[in-house]
Motif scaffolding. Structure first.
Motif, PDB file in Angstrom:
ATOM      1  N   ASN A   1       0.775  -1.197   0.027  1.00 10.79           N
ATOM      2  CA  ASN A   1       0.045  -0.111  -0.058  1.00 10.79           C
ATOM      3  C   ASN A   1       0.762   1.340  -0.129  1.00 10.79           C
ATOM      4  OD1 ASN A   1      -2.649  -1.261   0.042  1.00 10.79           O
ATOM      5  ND2 ASN A   1      -2.287  -1.405   2.260  1.00 10.79           N
ATOM      6  N   GLU A   2       2.060   1.228   0.880  1.00  9.56           N
ATOM      7  CA  GLU A   2       2.783   2.348   1.078  1.00  9.56           C
ATOM      8  C   GLU A   2       3.813   2.723  -0.338  1.00  9.56           C
ATOM      9  OE1 GLU A   2       6.748   3.449   3.485  1.00  9.56           O
ATOM     10  OE2 GLU A   2       4.939   2.509   4.740  1.00  9.56           O
ATOM     11  N   MET A   3       4.227   1.363  -0.972  1.00  6.01           N
ATOM     12  CA  MET A   3       5.247   1.545  -1.965  1.00  6.01           C
ATOM     13  C   MET A   3       4.654   1.359  -3.258  1.00  6.01           C
ATOM     14  SD  MET A   3       8.014   1.884  -0.311  1.00  6.01           S
ATOM     15  CE  MET A   3       9.263   1.695  -1.339  1.00  6.01           C
ATOM     16  N   LEU A   4       3.696   0.766  -3.661  1.00  6.20           N
ATOM     17  CA  LEU A   4       2.977   0.612  -4.906  1.00  6.20           C
ATOM     18  C   LEU A   4       1.392   0.705  -4.507  1.00  6.20           C
ATOM     19  CD1 LEU A   4       5.340  -2.028  -6.074  1.00  6.20           C
ATOM     20  CD2 LEU A   4       5.505   0.143  -6.893  1.00  6.20           C
ATOM     21  N   PRO A   5       0.861   1.884  -4.397  1.00  8.20           N
ATOM     22  CA  PRO A   5      -0.445   1.889  -4.159  1.00  8.20           C
ATOM     23  C   PRO A   5      -1.259   1.436  -5.107  1.00  8.20           C
ATOM     24  CG  PRO A   5       0.271   4.152  -4.246  1.00  8.20           C
ATOM     25  CD  PRO A   5       1.580   3.295  -4.347  1.00  8.20           C
ATOM     26  N   GLU A   6      -1.034   1.664  -6.413  1.00  9.69           N
ATOM     27  CA  GLU A   6      -1.857   1.156  -7.517  1.00  9.69           C
ATOM     28  C   GLU A   6      -1.680  -0.335  -7.757  1.00  9.69           C
ATOM     29  OE1 GLU A   6      -1.098   3.218 -11.221  1.00  9.69           O
ATOM     30  OE2 GLU A   6      -0.674   4.916 -10.353  1.00  9.69           O
ATOM     31  N   THR A   7      -0.645  -0.828  -7.540  1.00 10.60           N
ATOM     32  CA  THR A   7      -0.434  -2.390  -7.292  1.00 10.60           C
ATOM     33  C   THR A   7      -1.415  -2.880  -6.325  1.00 10.60           C
ATOM     34  OG1 THR A   7       1.650  -2.183  -8.278  1.00 10.60           O
ATOM     35  CG2 THR A   7       1.019  -4.470  -7.403  1.00 10.60           C
ATOM     36  N   ALA A   8      -1.359  -2.187  -5.357  1.00  9.56           N
ATOM     37  CA  ALA A   8      -2.113  -2.909  -4.049  1.00  9.56           C
ATOM     38  C   ALA A   8      -3.630  -2.874  -4.501  1.00  9.56           C
ATOM     39  CB  ALA A   8      -1.801  -2.018  -2.753  1.00  9.56           C
ATOM     40  N   GLU A   9      -3.958  -1.549  -4.758  1.00 13.96           N
ATOM     41  CA  GLU A   9      -5.399  -1.481  -5.227  1.00 13.96           C
ATOM     42  C   GLU A   9      -5.795  -2.487  -6.225  1.00 13.96           C
ATOM     43  OE1 GLU A   9      -8.581   1.685  -7.353  1.00 13.96           O
ATOM     44  OE2 GLU A   9      -6.390   2.405  -7.010  1.00 13.96           O
ATOM     45  N   ALA A  10      -4.893  -2.787  -7.409  1.00 16.20           N
ATOM     46  CA  ALA A  10      -5.305  -3.802  -8.469  1.00 16.20           C
ATOM     47  C   ALA A  10      -5.355  -5.332  -7.642  1.00 16.20           C
ATOM     48  CB  ALA A  10      -4.165  -3.623  -9.452  1.00 16.20           C
ATOM     49  N   PHE A  11      -4.480  -5.487  -6.818  1.00 15.51           N
ATOM     50  CA  PHE A  11      -4.446  -6.836  -6.234  1.00 15.51           C
ATOM     51  C   PHE A  11      -5.954  -6.951  -5.525  1.00 15.51           C
ATOM     52  CE2 PHE A  11      -3.642  -9.795  -2.475  1.00 15.51           C
ATOM     53  CZ  PHE A  11      -3.178 -10.684  -3.316  1.00 15.51           C
ATOM     54  N   GLY A  12      -6.102  -5.919  -4.657  1.00 15.24           N
ATOM     55  CA  GLY A  12      -7.507  -5.968  -3.897  1.00 15.24           C
ATOM     56  C   GLY A  12      -8.721  -6.183  -4.960  1.00 15.24           C
ATOM     57  N   LYS A  13      -8.671  -5.560  -6.079  1.00 21.14           N
ATOM     58  CA  LYS A  13      -9.928  -5.672  -6.975  1.00 21.14           C
ATOM     59  C   LYS A  13      -9.883  -6.968  -7.566  1.00 21.14           C
ATOM     60  CE  LYS A  13     -10.055  -0.845  -8.410  1.00 21.14           C
ATOM     61  NZ  LYS A  13     -10.112   0.221  -9.584  1.00 21.14           N
ATOM     62  N   MET A  14      -8.586  -7.627  -7.826  1.00 19.50           N
ATOM     63  CA  MET A  14      -8.686  -8.936  -8.035  1.00 19.50           C
ATOM     64  C   MET A  14      -9.280  -9.945  -6.970  1.00 19.50           C
ATOM     65  SD  MET A  14      -5.433 -11.261  -9.906  1.00 19.50           S
ATOM     66  CE  MET A  14      -4.433 -11.306  -8.207  1.00 19.50           C
ATOM     67  N   ARG A  15      -8.592  -9.743  -5.858  1.00 20.75           N
ATOM     68  CA  ARG A  15      -9.182 -10.668  -4.985  1.00 20.75           C
ATOM     69  C   ARG A  15     -10.734 -10.371  -4.771  1.00 20.75           C
ATOM     70  NH1 ARG A  15      -7.147  -8.333  -0.536  1.00 20.75           N
ATOM     71  NH2 ARG A  15      -8.738  -6.691  -0.509  1.00 20.75           N
ATOM     72  N   ASP A  16     -11.187  -9.153  -4.696  1.00 19.72           N
ATOM     73  CA  ASP A  16     -12.661  -8.950  -4.585  1.00 19.72           C
ATOM     74  C   ASP A  16     -13.686  -9.485  -6.010  1.00 19.72           C
ATOM     75  OD1 ASP A  16     -12.179  -7.634  -2.322  1.00 19.72           O
ATOM     76  OD2 ASP A  16     -12.253  -5.660  -3.305  1.00 19.72           O
ATOM     77  N   SER A  17     -12.775  -9.524  -7.212  1.00 25.02           N
ATOM     78  CA  SER A  17     -13.559 -10.027  -8.181  1.00 25.02           C
ATOM     79  C   SER A  17     -13.593 -11.829  -8.169  1.00 25.02           C
ATOM     80  CB  SER A  17     -12.916  -9.704  -9.495  1.00 25.02           C
ATOM     81  OG  SER A  17     -11.629 -10.308  -9.723  1.00 25.02           O
ATOM     82  N   ILE A  18     -12.593 -12.224  -7.298  1.00 29.31           N
ATOM     83  CA  ILE A  18     -12.791 -13.868  -7.323  1.00 29.31           C
ATOM     84  C   ILE A  18     -13.453 -14.294  -6.197  1.00 29.31           C
ATOM     85  CG2 ILE A  18     -11.258 -15.729  -7.068  1.00 29.31           C
ATOM     86  CD1 ILE A  18      -9.018 -14.031  -8.702  1.00 29.31           C
ATOM     87  N   PHE A  19     -13.350 -13.656  -5.211  1.00 22.92           N
ATOM     88  CA  PHE A  19     -13.897 -14.233  -3.842  1.00 22.92           C
ATOM     89  C   PHE A  19     -15.258 -13.682  -3.719  1.00 22.92           C
ATOM     90  CE2 PHE A  19      -9.353 -15.424  -3.285  1.00 22.92           C
ATOM     91  CZ  PHE A  19      -9.727 -16.804  -2.741  1.00 22.92           C
ATOM     92  N   LYS A  20     -16.098 -14.109  -4.541  1.00 20.57           N
ATOM     93  CA  LYS A  20     -17.453 -13.669  -4.352  1.00 20.57           C
ATOM     94  C   LYS A  20     -18.384 -14.971  -4.751  1.00 20.57           C
ATOM     95  CE  LYS A  20     -17.822 -11.343  -8.625  1.00 20.57           C
ATOM     96  NZ  LYS A  20     -17.875  -9.967  -9.258  1.00 20.57           N
ATOM     97  N   ASP A  21     -19.641 -15.136  -4.666  1.00 18.60           N
ATOM     98  CA  ASP A  21     -20.354 -16.240  -5.158  1.00 18.60           C
ATOM     99  C   ASP A  21     -20.475 -16.009  -6.707  1.00 18.60           C
ATOM    100  OD1 ASP A  21     -20.673 -17.624  -2.985  1.00 18.60           O
ATOM    101  OD2 ASP A  21     -22.803 -16.587  -2.308  1.00 18.60           O
ATOM    102  N   ALA A  22     -20.323 -16.998  -7.586  1.00 13.00           N
ATOM    103  CA  ALA A  22     -20.326 -16.900  -8.927  1.00 13.00           C
ATOM    104  C   ALA A  22     -20.893 -18.226  -9.396  1.00 13.00           C
ATOM    105  CB  ALA A  22     -19.189 -16.211  -9.508  1.00 13.00           C
ATOM    106  N   PHE A  23     -19.918 -18.861 -10.352  1.00 15.38           N
ATOM    107  CA  PHE A  23     -20.188 -20.074 -10.768  1.00 15.38           C
ATOM    108  C   PHE A  23     -19.876 -21.099  -9.644  1.00 15.38           C
ATOM    109  CE2 PHE A  23     -19.435 -17.906 -14.921  1.00 15.38           C
ATOM    110  CZ  PHE A  23     -20.459 -18.337 -15.566  1.00 15.38           C
ATOM    111  N   LEU A  24     -18.725 -20.665  -8.851  1.00 14.80           N
ATOM    112  CA  LEU A  24     -18.379 -21.593  -7.578  1.00 14.80           C
ATOM    113  C   LEU A  24     -18.765 -20.560  -6.433  1.00 14.80           C
ATOM    114  CD1 LEU A  24     -14.752 -22.607  -8.494  1.00 14.80           C
ATOM    115  CD2 LEU A  24     -16.877 -23.885  -8.557  1.00 14.80           C
ATOM    116  N   ASP A  25     -19.298 -21.244  -5.475  1.00 17.63           N
ATOM    117  CA  ASP A  25     -19.429 -20.439  -4.403  1.00 17.63           C
ATOM    118  C   ASP A  25     -18.457 -20.096  -3.350  1.00 17.63           C
ATOM    119  OD1 ASP A  25     -19.110 -22.579  -2.759  1.00 17.63           O
ATOM    120  OD2 ASP A  25     -21.110 -23.097  -2.325  1.00 17.63           O
ATOM    121  N   LEU A  26     -18.566 -19.053  -2.525  1.00 16.80           N
ATOM    122  CA  LEU A  26     -17.497 -18.531  -1.898  1.00 16.80           C
ATOM    123  C   LEU A  26     -16.893 -19.689  -1.144  1.00 16.80           C
ATOM    124  CD1 LEU A  26     -15.759 -16.202  -1.014  1.00 16.80           C
ATOM    125  CD2 LEU A  26     -17.393 -15.828   0.822  1.00 16.80           C
ATOM    126  N   LYS A  27     -17.477 -20.323  -0.396  1.00 13.93           N
ATOM    127  CA  LYS A  27     -17.010 -21.662   0.551  1.00 13.93           C
ATOM    128  C   LYS A  27     -16.067 -22.626  -0.329  1.00 13.93           C
ATOM    129  CE  LYS A  27     -19.127 -25.594   1.840  1.00 13.93           C
ATOM    130  NZ  LYS A  27     -20.129 -26.677   2.377  1.00 13.93           N
TER     131      LYS A  27
END
Length: 114
Positions: free
Chosen positions: A5-31
């Motif tokens: 977050n401190e050194m590469l905030p854009e990268t941290a934000e992109a990583f967070g967005k990737m996590r959020d886009s994956i870890f949600k109910d979709a074809f596979l549920d969160l569990k």
């Protein structure tokens, strides 16, 4: 991830967005996704990840037995991968190891002392 977050905030934000886009109910549920993450974390040998995703799996409704089973799947894949590599040379690696050809020993770059 505070360093990221401190050194590469854009990268941290992109990583967070990737996590959020994956870890949600979709074809596979969160569990299911968290159980996959537990198994993957075991294979990657990331204790922090195992702990984090195990807790998230429990929060998503996984039983301890399901987490144990996901870990056992990872153990099986790890064990199987060690068997599978033995045929990468189109012959069994053990046959190759135990050949009595001294020339092969002379050609070994990893232990020739150079």
């Amino acid at each position: 991830m505070s360093f990221l977050n401190e050194m590469l905030p854009e990268t941290a934000e992109a990583f967070g967005k990737m996590r959020d886009s994956i870890f949600k109910d979709a074809f596979l549920d969160l569990k299911t996704k968290e159980l996959i993450a537990v198994a993957s974390s075991v294979l990657m040998r990331c204790q922090f990840c195992v702990d984090t995703h195990s807790q998230r799996a429990i929060t998503a409704g996984a039983a301890k037995e399901e987490i144990a089973e996901a870990i056992s799947v990872a153990m099986f894949i790890a064990a199987g991968s060690q068997i599978g590599w033995t045929n990468i040379y189109e012959e069994n690696i053990y046959d190759k190891i135990f050949e009595k050809d001294s020339k092969e020993e002379e050609d070994c770059n990893c232990c020739s002392g150079d």
